[in-house]
Each structure stands twice: as C-alpha cells, then as structure tokens.
Design a protein around this motif. Structure first.
Motif, mmCIF file in Angstrom:
data_model
loop_
_atom_site.group_PDB
_atom_site.id
_atom_site.type_symbol
_atom_site.label_atom_id
_atom_site.label_comp_id
_atom_site.label_asym_id
_atom_site.label_seq_id
_atom_site.Cartn_x
_atom_site.Cartn_y
_atom_site.Cartn_z
ATOM 1 N N ASN B 10 0.819 -1.221 0.000
ATOM 2 C CA ASN B 10 0.000 0.000 0.000
ATOM 3 C C ASN B 10 0.853 1.272 0.000
ATOM 4 O O ASN B 10 0.497 2.280 0.600
ATOM 5 C CB ASN B 10 -0.968 0.028 1.186
ATOM 6 N N VAL B 15 -0.411 -0.899 -4.621
ATOM 7 C CA VAL B 15 -1.501 -1.325 -3.749
ATOM 8 C C VAL B 15 -1.329 -2.815 -3.452
ATOM 9 O O VAL B 15 -0.883 -3.597 -4.297
ATOM 10 C CB VAL B 15 -2.874 -1.065 -4.428
ATOM 11 N N LEU B 66 0.330 6.793 1.647
ATOM 12 C CA LEU B 66 -0.613 5.668 1.620
ATOM 13 C C LEU B 66 -1.353 5.638 0.268
ATOM 14 O O LEU B 66 -1.701 6.678 -0.288
ATOM 15 C CB LEU B 66 -1.636 5.837 2.764
ATOM 16 N N SER B 67 -1.533 4.436 -0.216
ATOM 17 C CA SER B 67 -2.246 4.298 -1.499
ATOM 18 C C SER B 67 -3.588 5.006 -1.426
ATOM 19 O O SER B 67 -4.302 4.909 -0.406
ATOM 20 C CB SER B 67 -2.490 2.810 -1.794
ATOM 21 N N SER B 69 -6.335 4.382 -2.717
ATOM 22 C CA SER B 69 -7.499 3.506 -2.553
ATOM 23 C C SER B 69 -7.682 3.069 -1.106
ATOM 24 O O SER B 69 -8.737 2.573 -0.728
ATOM 25 C CB SER B 69 -7.351 2.282 -3.461
ATOM 26 N N LYS B 70 -6.650 3.230 -0.276
ATOM 27 C CA LYS B 70 -6.732 2.783 1.114
ATOM 28 C C LYS B 70 -7.078 3.905 2.086
ATOM 29 O O LYS B 70 -7.338 3.680 3.264
ATOM 30 C CB LYS B 70 -5.389 2.164 1.557
ATOM 31 N N ARG B 71 -7.035 5.124 1.573
ATOM 32 C CA ARG B 71 -7.239 6.258 2.479
ATOM 33 C C ARG B 71 -8.650 6.321 3.052
ATOM 34 O O ARG B 71 -8.860 6.812 4.152
ATOM 35 C CB ARG B 71 -6.924 7.569 1.763
ATOM 36 N N GLU B 73 -10.400 3.845 3.979
ATOM 37 C CA GLU B 73 -10.715 2.737 4.889
ATOM 38 C C GLU B 73 -10.553 3.167 6.339
ATOM 39 O O GLU B 73 -9.706 4.002 6.669
ATOM 40 C CB GLU B 73 -9.797 1.544 4.590
ATOM 41 N N SER B 76 -6.120 0.897 8.099
ATOM 42 C CA SER B 76 -5.258 0.367 7.044
ATOM 43 C C SER B 76 -3.804 0.499 7.458
ATOM 44 O O SER B 76 -3.476 1.161 8.450
ATOM 45 C CB SER B 76 -5.507 1.117 5.730
ATOM 46 N N HIS B 646 -2.648 2.593 -9.497
ATOM 47 C CA HIS B 646 -2.342 1.196 -9.208
ATOM 48 C C HIS B 646 -1.318 0.652 -10.192
ATOM 49 O O HIS B 646 -1.545 0.553 -11.370
ATOM 50 C CB HIS B 646 -3.637 0.364 -9.273
#
Lengths: 50, 654
Positions: B10, B15, B66-67, B69-71, B73, B76, B646
């Motif tokens: 990540n 990712v 941080l990726s 797409s993970k922010r 969540e 993570s 990605h």
C-alpha cells in the motif's frame, strides 16, 4: 610557545597516533556519539600531559 | 551493503503487497526496472529512502504515501521492507505505518538480523534506526539513490563551480571524514580550554596580599582584644577588691563602737581622776565655808613641832623663877608702854620682851600648866590631822596613777581603733569607684563585643581570601596545565589538518585519475577533464549545458569515486572483505543520447557491485542492449487497467 616545552617529540607522536587510531576506530564502528568521543580525546590528551 | 529485496504494501500506487528482488550476482550485477512515465519508478526509489530513514523529502505529510485507494478505509497500514546484505549478514528493515480513517495512528520500525553465531535478533524503534545508520549513513545515501533530477542538479553545480557536495562526498566515502571529525573534536576541545578563565599570577598575588592584610589586621585585633580583656580582668579584680572593702565597712562600725566604748571608759576614768584631784584639793584646801581644810595642819607640822619643843621648854621652866603676883595685865601694860617699871626699855625682839612673853604663858590668868597641856594636846591633834592628809594624798596619788595608767592603755587602744578606721576609706568613694569601674567595664565589654564581631568578620574575610588565593593558585596551576593542553591541542589540530590535506590530496589524485579513466571510457579522447582542490570539475572543451555531457561527468565522477573507495578498502580490509555499495539510478539517461547511454552503460557496472536502473521503456531498450548479459534481474512496471493509482510489478525474462 613551543610544544616541546610541555611534551617530548616522541610523546607527541605517540599521542598523535593514539588519537588517530581511536578516531578512526570510532568512525568505522560509530559506537560513540560525537560529544562523548570529543571528551574521550580530551581525556586522552590530558592524561598524556599530566 | 547490497540490497536483496524490497517489499511494498500500500505504498502509493503499489496497492496490496508487491515485491522486487534485486540482482546480487557479481557478474550480473545490474537490475533493470523499466516503466513508462507515472508507472512508479521514482516511487520505488522513494520507498527505499522511506524504509531506510523514515522520510521522503518530496512528501512532507505522512498520509500522502498511503495508497489512494486505502485512504478511505477505517483502518489500514502501509509497509515497506528492505532486505540487505551487509558485512556477510542478512538484515531486514521493516517500517510499518498504521492509519485510522486515513490518518497516521502509529509508526513502527523493526530491524531483523542473524548475528555471527547464527542467532536471530531483532531491534526496534531508535535502536533499529541507529543500526541502519551504521549500515548506510543517511547523509551518504544521496550518492547511492540518485534520481535524474539530482544528477542534473549535481551536474549544474559542477558547471557553476559549486561542488561542495562532492568534496563532502569524497571525504565521507573515502573514509577521510574521521580526520574532519578529529579536527572538529580538537577544535571543540581548544574552544573549551579557551572558555576557561585562567587567572594571571597577578590574581594570585592580589589574593595573597589581601590574605596577608587580613592576617595583619587579625594580629592587631588579637593584641587589642587581649589588651581589653586584660583591662576588663584588672577592673573586675579591682571591683571585687573594692566590694570586699565595702563589706568590711560594716565591720568598721563595730570598730567605731568599740572605740566609743573605750573612749567612754576613758572618760569615766578621767572623771574619777578629776574627782580624786578635787578631793585632794578639798582635803588640802577645804571648801569655801571651811576654815581651810586640813592642809594647814600639814604645813604647820614643823611649827607644831617647834611649838611642842617650846612648850616642853616652858614646862621645863622652873616655877620659882616667875615673879610673884605677876599678871598678864601687867605684862600687857609694860609692853604697851614699852618700858618696865624699872624704867628699862621693853621692845619686841628684846630679850626682856621675850622673857615677859614667856612669863605670860605661865602667869594668870592662865595657869601655865593647864594651858601648856591643853595646848600640847591641841597641837598633837593638829599634827595628826596633817599626817592623815599626807596619807590621803598618797592614796589619791596612787589612784590617780592607776587611772593614768588605765587611761594610757585606753588611749593606746583608742588610737589603734582610730588608725584602723582611718585606714578604711569612705564607702561613698568606694561605691563611686566601683560604679566607675563597672561603667568602664561595660564600655570595655561593648568594645570587646565589637572587636570580637570585627574579628569574626576578619576571620571570614581571611578565610574567603585564603580560599580565593588557594583557588587562584589552583586555577593558576590548572591554568598552566590548560595552557599546556591548549598548546598541544593547537598543534594537534594543525597537524591533523595537514594530515587530512595530505590524505585528501592523495585520494583526490587517485580520484582524478579514476574519474579521468571513466570519462575517457564514456567520451573517448574528445574531452579532457580536470578537478581542482575544491572538486570543481572542468572539461576541455567546456561541457554543453543542453546536452547530457554534464550528466556524463557525474557518472564518470561516481564511477571514479566508487573505484577509489574499493581501492581504499583493499588497503584496509583485503580483497574478500570489500564493502559493496548499491547504485540506484532513477531515470538517469533522460538527458543522454543513445551514444552516451551506451557509453555510460559500459562504465557503470564496473564501478559498483550492484546497479539498479529505473528507466523509461525507450531508454531501457538501448540500455538493455548495451548492458546485455550483465543484467541479473529485469522488471517492468505497468499501470493496472491504465489506472494512475495502481501499478503492478512484472518480472521479465533475461
């Protein structure tokens, strides 16, 4: 002021080599922090001159 | 140090968990990573730096790495681990950052390694960071993780004559830094000595003078105190004596009484004496009404004796001689007419006159015998009275004598008592004296208190000056020692500077030779290169800014530098223990034409044990052709489904 008044040339050479050796060792090993190393060198010099 | 593997989780566009293994093969020491712009080549370079040192200069905010797409969540994590080979041991540094709702909640760093005895060890936090800095100091890392921009910047600096970085790099990488550190330490020590206040001889002398002055004052003070104490003692003694005298004053009244008694006795005796004398006088002369006392009888005794003789004579006169009828009147008549009947003259004093008188005593009217006896008895009585008076006088005289003796004795005793009293002074004078003495003593005691107080002050002052003198002496001794140390440190500093200069000069010569050699391999003999003491690099003819010539110089410089490092290590460690360094280049060839890329590719693999080149696809093709069979690993970075967020890592066949 001449250094020879305080220390013979032989002693001075020994001191120089000793400092160089210790500094080089510490530089490689990085065992001792800078300030501590400076204190160690100061003590070494003073012990030589006492 | 060689880099064995990097694992990303990540981290920006990488990712999930992805990893890349790098070639550590000495023959095939190049790892080629290709990818188009935005595919994540630079990100991998950043991941190295973040994992090793915990920061990426380009990203100041912690959550930017941080990726995307993970922010979003709730929970993570981002993790990068780098596996390294260093001094024959395998180290794995793992840096993990936890996020909560896209914000950093904690960061962990862990360094795992297997020590010489084969045991697994793990360090965390600061200890792990410190150990990592030992393996590859952060300040040196910039010379091993190079981006195209940095190479361009260094190139620009070279052309602008700002090559301090190179000088520093040379010192660090060639192991000359310890000279710099030694000099820095010596400078620090010298500065420390300079900050110590070294008293002059004068300070010692001044402190000694002050001390001596105090001691003189103390001696004077002591003399004065002794004098005052002596006076006080003398006065106290005198007061005691006077007080004793005062006490004895009570005794004087007794003496006085005794004297008065003696005087009274004497007076009585005197009076008795006078009485005796009066009696004697009375006995002698009688009182005024008296007929004259008994004294006449005494004084008349001779007369009485004479009269008695006369009477005795008369009594012895024969009666027949007296004329008959003769009368006393006739005698009176004859004596008055001073002529006897016979006509004879009768005058007093004449025999006939006396004869008549003699007859008178024995003729009528008096009978001569009666008269004679009566007279005789009267005379005896008077005579006796006279004798008593004498006896009385003698008795009085004895009494008076006795009284006189007694009075003499009394006089003597009175005189003794008087003398005693005279010796005793007047009590008021004594009291005045005592009061005066006490007043003096009070004043003296006050003065003594002041003196003692002053002495205490002087004692303190003396102690302070003594301490000052001792400290000055000590400091003076220490000062001499410090001067000695300073002198030696100063010389050491200069000698180490010279030694450093010599060593640096020697290494610089080696470096220049190595850089020239590398430059020659890249450029052939169309350029010559010179490096001055400050590592300013000049080429002849001058490098063109617009071309990749400058960058070629950097490669040549790095190549030369690593070559000299290896040679240096040979001197100290031996061939088998040479420490390796990876060179990670991010887009190094972007400014080079194909010819230069080819030249650089020839040189670089020779100067480092491990080369990682992140390169765009177009340059990569040229490089791949040039590097040929020395490529150990080859990867391609591809955007997943064309997404900028990605990237995936694909290993390529060699």
């Amino acid at each position: 002021m001449n250094t020879e008044e305080f220390i013979s040339e032989n002693q001075y050479e020994r001191l120089f080599v000793e400092i160089e050796k210790k500094e080089h060792e510490n530089f490689r090993s990085k065992k001792m922090p800078e300030s501590q190393m400076a204190e160690k060198i100061q003590k070494l010099i003073e012990d030589f001159l006492r | 140090m060689l880099i064995k593997k990097i694992k990303l989780e990540n981290f920006r566009q990488f990712v999930g968990v992805q990893e890349m293994e790098f070639s550590t093969d000495r023959e095939r020491n190049v790892t080629l990573v290709m990818g188009n712009n935005g595919s994540g080549k630079t990100t991998i370079s950043q991941a190295f730096v973040w994992c090793l040192y915990g920061e990426v200069p380009e990203f100041r905010k912690k959550n930017e790495l941080l990726s995307d797409s993970k922010r979003g969540e709730a929970s993570s994590l981002m993790k990068v681990s780098v596996e390294m080979l260093h001094e024959g041991k395998r180290f794995t540094l793992i840096r993990t950052q936890h996020y909560h709702s896209g914000r950093v909640s904690s960061t962990q760093v862990q360094l795992d390694y297997v020590d010489n005895s084969g045991e697994f060890n793990a360090l965390w936090g600061e200890k792990a960071t410190e150990k990592m800095k030992e393996i590859l100091p952060q300040e040196l890392s910039q010379y091993f993780f190079l981006t195209g921009e940095e190479i361009e910047k260094m190139s620009s600096e070279i052309k602008m004559g700002q090559s301090k970085n190179f000088a520093d790099a040379v010192n660090s990488l060639l192991g000359l830094d310890y000279y710099k550190k030694t000099i820095k330490h010596l400078k620090g020590i010298f500065k420390k000595y300079e900050e110590i206040e070294i008293p002059s001889e004068n300070a010692v002398n001044l402190a000694t003078l002050s001390l001596n002055a105090d001691e003189t004052r103390l001696r004077d003070q002591k003399t004065e105190i002794e004098k005052v104490q002596k006076n006080l003692e003398k006065n106290r003694q005198e007061i005691l004596e006077k007080q004793m005298q005062l006490k004895s004053m009570k005794f004087s009244s007794e003496i006085q009484k005794k004297r008065e008694s003696l005087e009274s006795q004497r007076k009585e005796k005197q009076e008795r004496r006078e009485d005796f004398l009066k009696k004697a006088i009375l006995d002698f002369a009688g009182n005024t009404t008296d007929r004259g006392g008994e004294s006449p009888y005494f004084f008349a005794r001779s007369a009485y004796q004479k009269e008695l003789r006369t009477l005795n004579e008369i009594l012895s006169i024969p009666q027949s001689d007296v004329p008959e009828k003769l009368h006393a009147d006739l005698i009176d008549w004859i004596e008055s007419r001073q002529k006897c009947i016979c006509g004879a003259e009768v005058h007093e004093g004449q025999e006939n006159y006396d004869c008549l008188e003699k007859y008178r005593k024995i003729i009528p009217p008096e009978s001569i015998s009666t008269v004679t006896h009566r007279e005789s008895e009267r005379i005896v009585s008077k005579f006796r009275l006279g004798a008593k008076l004498f006896e009385n006088f003698q008795a009085i005289r004895r009494s008076v004598d006795t009284l006189d003796d007694e009075m003499d004795k009394l006089d003597k005793q009175i005189k003794e008592q008087t003398e005693k009293l005279e010796k005793m002074e007047d009590s008021s004078i004594l009291e005045k004296d005592i009061s005066q003495l006490k007043a003096w003593n009070e004043s003296n005691e006050e003065y003594l208190t002041q003196l003692l107080s002053r002495r205490a002050e002087l004692e303190n002052s003396r102690k302070a000056h003594e301490k000052e003198r001792d400290e000055a002496l000590q400091k003076s001794k220490e000062g001499q020692f410090i001067l000695k140390c300073k002198n030696v440190v100063d010389r050491l500093q200069k000698d180490f500077e010279n030694r450093h200069k010599e060593a640096e000069g020697s290494k610089r010569s080696e470096l220049i030779a190595a850089v020239k050699k590398a430059f020659l391999e890249i450029y052939g003999d169309s350029f010559s290169i010179e490096i001055d003491e400050k590592y300013n690099i000049e080429t002849n003819p001058p490098l063109e800014k617009s071309t990749g010539q400058g960058m070629s110089v950097i490669f040549a410089f790095l190549a030369g530098l690593l070559s000299v490092i290896r040679e240096s290590q040979k001197d100290s460690r031996g061939e088998n223990e040479l420490e390796s360094y990876p060179l990670v280049f991010d887009a190094p060839f972007s400014s080079l034409d194909e010819t230069r890329i080819a030249s650089v590719c020839k040189v670089l693999p020779k100067v480092s044990s491990q080369i990682m080149i992140f390169i765009k696809d177009t340059d990569g093709k040229v490089a791949k052709e040039e590097l040929g069979n020395i490529i150990g690993k080859n990867y391609v970075l591809k955007k997943k489904d064309g997404s900028e967020e990605h990237t995936e890592i694909f290993a390529e066949a060699i």
